[in-house]
Design an enzyme around this catalytic site. Structure first.
Site, mmCIF file in Angstrom:
data_model
loop_
_atom_site.group_PDB
_atom_site.id
_atom_site.type_symbol
_atom_site.label_atom_id
_atom_site.label_comp_id
_atom_site.label_asym_id
_atom_site.label_seq_id
_atom_site.Cartn_x
_atom_site.Cartn_y
_atom_site.Cartn_z
ATOM 1 N N SER A 140 -15.772 19.077 -14.342
ATOM 2 C CA SER A 140 -14.885 19.380 -15.465
ATOM 3 C C SER A 140 -15.528 20.422 -16.357
ATOM 4 O O SER A 140 -16.763 20.534 -16.417
ATOM 5 C CB SER A 140 -14.613 18.110 -16.276
ATOM 6 O OG SER A 140 -13.909 18.405 -17.472
ATOM 7 N N TYR A 154 -17.825 10.703 -20.518
ATOM 8 C CA TYR A 154 -17.140 11.562 -19.553
ATOM 9 C C TYR A 154 -17.881 12.882 -19.332
ATOM 10 O O TYR A 154 -18.189 13.252 -18.194
ATOM 11 C CB TYR A 154 -15.706 11.834 -20.013
ATOM 12 C CG TYR A 154 -14.888 12.618 -19.025
ATOM 13 C CD1 TYR A 154 -14.292 11.992 -17.933
ATOM 14 C CD2 TYR A 154 -14.697 13.992 -19.175
ATOM 15 C CE1 TYR A 154 -13.536 12.709 -17.018
ATOM 16 C CE2 TYR A 154 -13.948 14.713 -18.268
ATOM 17 C CZ TYR A 154 -13.370 14.075 -17.199
ATOM 18 O OH TYR A 154 -12.627 14.793 -16.293
#
Length: 266
Positions: A140, A154
């Site tokens: 990401s 995350y």
């Protein structure tokens, strides 16, 4: 000639579904895995009809301890050879570190960190032995930025995945095995519906910052075929990552802290 086969985790929707579609169009047979069976079966039928590929479905919840090992065993029991691995499964929790149940935190680590490591360790040696392989780890843009509050784990998990991909890329040079970390920014999928931030992110950021799952998947797979160790789709995403990298820590943390406040995470 025996067709190549790729395993795609988290293939029931979003970028995983788009990557499975790209691979099928490129002539690969597939193994699709996720927790939900109905969308996987529907996708398998769709890809088989459109591309003449052989697509197998194996249900697996990679957030459960030992699930990755069981998945590898299930594939072996079917007598299938895996020449490509797409580690795409993932999710986030945005309630904050103290408000997220420990079981959810453990599941995040298993799905996005432990499972990619275990699946790569189990499947890459066979790729090296055959002199051909593709490993695409869906990380990401968050992995290239300072961590944000709210979804505290995350970004760090995705940073690990990027670094692990780079290290494996170095080790795989000359073997015929390509390794790439795909680092998408905001992408139009159900990801934000699942973590409850759809309304916030859709109003906090303009439409031009969003990309489609199909576009992200094509960019990612092309980068893997070209054996690029990392790819971030979108000029703006790369500019933001570059800016965050060169800002002093305090300024960078203030920048991502503002992002978290806009999404009402902290």
């Amino acid at each position: 000639m025996t067709r190549r086969r790729v395993l795609v985790t988290g293939a029931s929707a979003g970028i995983g579904r788009a990557l499975a579609t790209v691979c099928a169009a490129e002539g690969w047979d597939l193994i699709l895995t996720a927790r939900r069976g109905e969308p996987l079966e529907a996708l398998a039928a769709e890809l088989n009809a459109a591309h003449g590929c052989d697509t197998r479905v194996i249900l697996a919840d990679l957030g459960v301890e030992g699930a990755a090992d069981r998945l590898v065993a299930d594939i072996a029991a079917l007598g299938l050879t895996v020449d490509g691995l797409v580690n795409n499964a993932g999710f986030s929790r945005t309630e904050g570190f103290m408000n997220t149940p420990p079981a959810d935190q453990q599941a995040m680590i298993r799905v996005m960190l432990t499972a990619p490591v275990q699946l790569s360790r189990a499947l890459v040696p066979g790729m090296v032995e055959r002199g051909f392989g593709r490993v695409l780890n869906v990380a990401s843009l968050a992995g290239r930025m300072p961590a944000t509050g709210g979804d505290t784990l995350y970004g760090p998990i995705k940073s690990f995945l990027i670094k692990a991909s780079q290290g494996l890329w170095l080790e795989m040079r000359g073997t015929g095995v390509h390794v790439t970390a795909l680092c998408p920014g905001y992408t139009l999928t159900e990801f934000h519906d699942v973590n409850g931030t759809r309304e916030e992110v859709s109003t906090a950021y303009p439409a031009w910052m969003w990309q489609t799952a199909d576009h992200v998947a094509r960019v990612g797979w092309q980068a893997c075929e070209a054996n690029r160790p990392q790819v971030t789709p979108g000029v703006m995403n790369n500019l933001m990552a570059g800016l965050a990298k060169h800002l002093p820590d305090g300024m960078a943390l203030s920048m991502v802290g503002g992002h978290a406040k806009r999404l009402k995470r902290i």
